[in-house]
Design a protein around this motif. Sequence first.
Motif, PDB file in Angstrom:
ATOM      1  N   ASP A  54     -40.964 -14.969  11.423  1.00 33.66           N
ATOM      2  CA  ASP A  54     -42.088 -14.460  10.641  1.00 33.66           C
ATOM      3  C   ASP A  54     -41.972 -12.937  10.568  1.00 33.66           C
ATOM      4  N   ASP A  55     -42.896 -12.303   9.866  1.00 34.29           N
ATOM      5  CA  ASP A  55     -42.803 -10.859   9.633  1.00 34.29           C
ATOM      6  C   ASP A  55     -42.850 -10.056  10.928  1.00 34.29           C
ATOM      7  N   GLU A  56     -43.691 -10.463  11.857  1.00 35.63           N
ATOM      8  CA  GLU A  56     -43.820  -9.727  13.115  1.00 35.63           C
ATOM      9  C   GLU A  56     -42.552  -9.838  13.954  1.00 35.63           C
ATOM     10  N   GLN A  57     -41.955 -11.001  13.958  1.00 33.14           N
ATOM     11  CA  GLN A  57     -40.716 -11.178  14.716  1.00 33.14           C
ATOM     12  C   GLN A  57     -39.584 -10.348  14.113  1.00 33.14           C
ATOM     13  N   GLU A  58     -39.528 -10.323  12.792  1.00 31.70           N
ATOM     14  CA  GLU A  58     -38.488  -9.541  12.136  1.00 31.70           C
ATOM     15  C   GLU A  58     -38.689  -8.048  12.383  1.00 31.70           C
ATOM     16  N   LYS A  59     -39.935  -7.617  12.373  1.00 34.93           N
ATOM     17  CA  LYS A  59     -40.230  -6.210  12.666  1.00 34.93           C
ATOM     18  C   LYS A  59     -39.780  -5.849  14.077  1.00 34.93           C
ATOM     19  N   ALA A  60     -40.062  -6.734  15.035  1.00 35.21           N
ATOM     20  CA  ALA A  60     -39.655  -6.483  16.420  1.00 35.21           C
ATOM     21  C   ALA A  60     -38.136  -6.388  16.539  1.00 35.21           C
ATOM     22  N   LEU A  61     -37.428  -7.211  15.793  1.00 34.31           N
ATOM     23  CA  LEU A  61     -35.963  -7.161  15.832  1.00 34.31           C
ATOM     24  C   LEU A  61     -35.442  -5.866  15.220  1.00 34.31           C
ATOM     25  N   LEU A  62     -36.033  -5.423  14.131  1.00 35.19           N
ATOM     26  CA  LEU A  62     -35.604  -4.161  13.520  1.00 35.19           C
ATOM     27  C   LEU A  62     -35.836  -2.991  14.470  1.00 35.19           C
ATOM     28  N   TYR A 172     -27.933 -11.005  23.767  1.00 34.21           N
ATOM     29  CA  TYR A 172     -28.563 -10.077  22.829  1.00 34.21           C
ATOM     30  C   TYR A 172     -27.703  -9.766  21.613  1.00 34.21           C
ATOM     31  N   LEU A 173     -26.486  -9.305  21.867  1.00 36.37           N
ATOM     32  CA  LEU A 173     -25.688  -8.747  20.775  1.00 36.37           C
ATOM     33  C   LEU A 173     -25.177  -9.799  19.804  1.00 36.37           C
ATOM     34  N   ASP A 174     -24.856 -10.988  20.277  1.00 36.52           N
ATOM     35  CA  ASP A 174     -24.379 -12.032  19.362  1.00 36.52           C
ATOM     36  C   ASP A 174     -25.411 -12.318  18.276  1.00 36.52           C
ATOM     37  N   ASP A 175     -26.630 -12.560  18.691  1.00 35.55           N
ATOM     38  CA  ASP A 175     -27.675 -12.885  17.721  1.00 35.55           C
ATOM     39  C   ASP A 175     -27.981 -11.708  16.804  1.00 35.55           C
ATOM     40  N   TYR A 176     -28.009 -10.518  17.357  1.00 39.12           N
ATOM     41  CA  TYR A 176     -28.256  -9.347  16.513  1.00 39.12           C
ATOM     42  C   TYR A 176     -27.185  -9.209  15.438  1.00 39.12           C
ATOM     43  N   CYS A 177     -25.927  -9.353  15.823  1.00 36.82           N
ATOM     44  CA  CYS A 177     -24.823  -9.165  14.868  1.00 36.82           C
ATOM     45  C   CYS A 177     -24.828 -10.251  13.786  1.00 36.82           C
ATOM     46  N   VAL A 178     -25.216 -11.465  14.158  1.00 33.80           N
ATOM     47  CA  VAL A 178     -25.318 -12.540  13.162  1.00 33.80           C
ATOM     48  C   VAL A 178     -26.515 -12.303  12.251  1.00 33.80           C
ATOM     49  N   TRP A 179     -27.647 -12.008  12.846  1.00 38.79           N
ATOM     50  CA  TRP A 179     -28.886 -11.825  12.074  1.00 38.79           C
ATOM     51  C   TRP A 179     -28.791 -10.654  11.097  1.00 38.79           C
ATOM     52  N   LEU A 180     -28.166  -9.562  11.525  1.00 40.38           N
ATOM     53  CA  LEU A 180     -28.075  -8.373  10.674  1.00 40.38           C
ATOM     54  C   LEU A 180     -27.301  -8.632   9.387  1.00 40.38           C
ATOM     55  N   GLN A 181     -26.411  -9.589   9.406  1.00 40.25           N
ATOM     56  CA  GLN A 181     -25.647  -9.879   8.195  1.00 40.25           C
ATOM     57  C   GLN A 181     -26.516 -10.501   7.108  1.00 40.25           C
ATOM     58  N   ARG A 182     -27.699 -10.963   7.483  1.00 39.93           N
ATOM     59  CA  ARG A 182     -28.577 -11.629   6.521  1.00 39.93           C
ATOM     60  C   ARG A 182     -29.838 -10.823   6.210  1.00 39.93           C
ATOM     61  N   VAL A 183     -30.006  -9.690   6.866  1.00 33.17           N
ATOM     62  CA  VAL A 183     -31.173  -8.847   6.604  1.00 33.17           C
ATOM     63  C   VAL A 183     -30.977  -8.104   5.287  1.00 33.17           C
ATOM     64  N   HIS A 184     -32.010  -8.070   4.486  1.00 23.96           N
ATOM     65  CA  HIS A 184     -31.900  -7.387   3.196  1.00 23.96           C
ATOM     66  C   HIS A 184     -31.713  -5.885   3.409  1.00 23.96           C
ATOM     67  N   GLU A 185     -30.800  -5.309   2.626  1.00 25.62           N
ATOM     68  CA  GLU A 185     -30.482  -3.887   2.761  1.00 25.62           C
ATOM     69  C   GLU A 185     -31.714  -3.012   2.590  1.00 25.62           C
ATOM     70  N   SER A 186     -32.664  -3.447   1.779  1.00 23.85           N
ATOM     71  CA  SER A 186     -33.854  -2.634   1.550  1.00 23.85           C
ATOM     72  C   SER A 186     -34.655  -2.446   2.835  1.00 23.85           C
ATOM     73  N   LYS A 187     -34.648  -3.459   3.706  1.00 23.21           N
ATOM     74  CA  LYS A 187     -35.376  -3.347   4.966  1.00 23.21           C
ATOM     75  C   LYS A 187     -34.676  -2.378   5.910  1.00 23.21           C
ATOM     76  N   LEU A 188     -33.362  -2.387   5.901  1.00 21.08           N
ATOM     77  CA  LEU A 188     -32.614  -1.441   6.725  1.00 21.08           C
ATOM     78  C   LEU A 188     -32.801  -0.021   6.202  1.00 21.08           C
ATOM     79  N   ALA A 189     -32.835   0.125   4.890  1.00 18.54           N
ATOM     80  CA  ALA A 189     -33.048   1.441   4.292  1.00 18.54           C
ATOM     81  C   ALA A 189     -34.443   1.971   4.620  1.00 18.54           C
ATOM     82  N   ALA A 190     -35.434   1.085   4.589  1.00 14.47           N
ATOM     83  CA  ALA A 190     -36.798   1.496   4.928  1.00 14.47           C
ATOM     84  C   ALA A 190     -36.880   1.924   6.390  1.00 14.47           C
TER      85      ALA A 190
END
Length: 228
Positions: A54-62, A172-190
């Motif tokens: 959900d949005d809160e979980q994604e925010k925490a990951l970012l 930690y790092l395995d999931d982060y590296c997999v998840w980041l490949q699917r995060v929209h670039e606009s969220k990373l830019a923000a």
Amino acid sequence: YQRRVRDPDHFVADLMDDGAVQELLRYEPPVDDELLERHREAMIALPKREYLLDDEQEKALLLGVVDLLFAYAYDQRSTLGDGTVESGWTLCKLSGQLSWLDEFHTLQDVVRCALRRSLAYPLHRHWALSVAVLRDVGAILQRGRAAIVRALLDVRHTLERSELRRLIAHVYLDDYCVWLQRVHESKLAALARQVVRVAPSKENLFLCMDLLELEAYAADHNQMLELE
């Protein structure tokens, strides 16, 4: 726990004799986001997973990405990009996630945690160095997904070389590296824009120490030495 400064004298000493820190401040991290062979091999070995967040979980990951990148950027700058046998220790001590399973809910929280840890644990404890590292994090984020994933793969590689930290790398790092490949670039830019706009403050950073008072003490002591 990170609110406590274990050795205020260490902080003052780095202010009074900051020759080594000045060299670290002059360091310019290389801008090279191309994946090396070991990066590509690590990417291939990553598990195939999908995440329902959900949005809160994604925010925490970012925000967690910022925490990990700060530890990475500190190690890079403090070793002039070469890394040392202590790099694994540095990464785990400076990351609230890797050291204490912290979860962050605001950017202010993660920046405060990163600054506190960088002034409490490593060899070089200097406000200007911590701020420079935070700027390095902003620069990595601005370069986008490739730079972020490469940095986290480097963190993973460093931790994997230690038997005691290998499990942390995979948890930690395995999931982060997999998840980041699917995060929209606009969220990373923000996220990058938010980090670049951060104005770090020394006030009330620690409960048991006033950074402004210590810096004033170090400046007065240096002036007395010059008069002598």
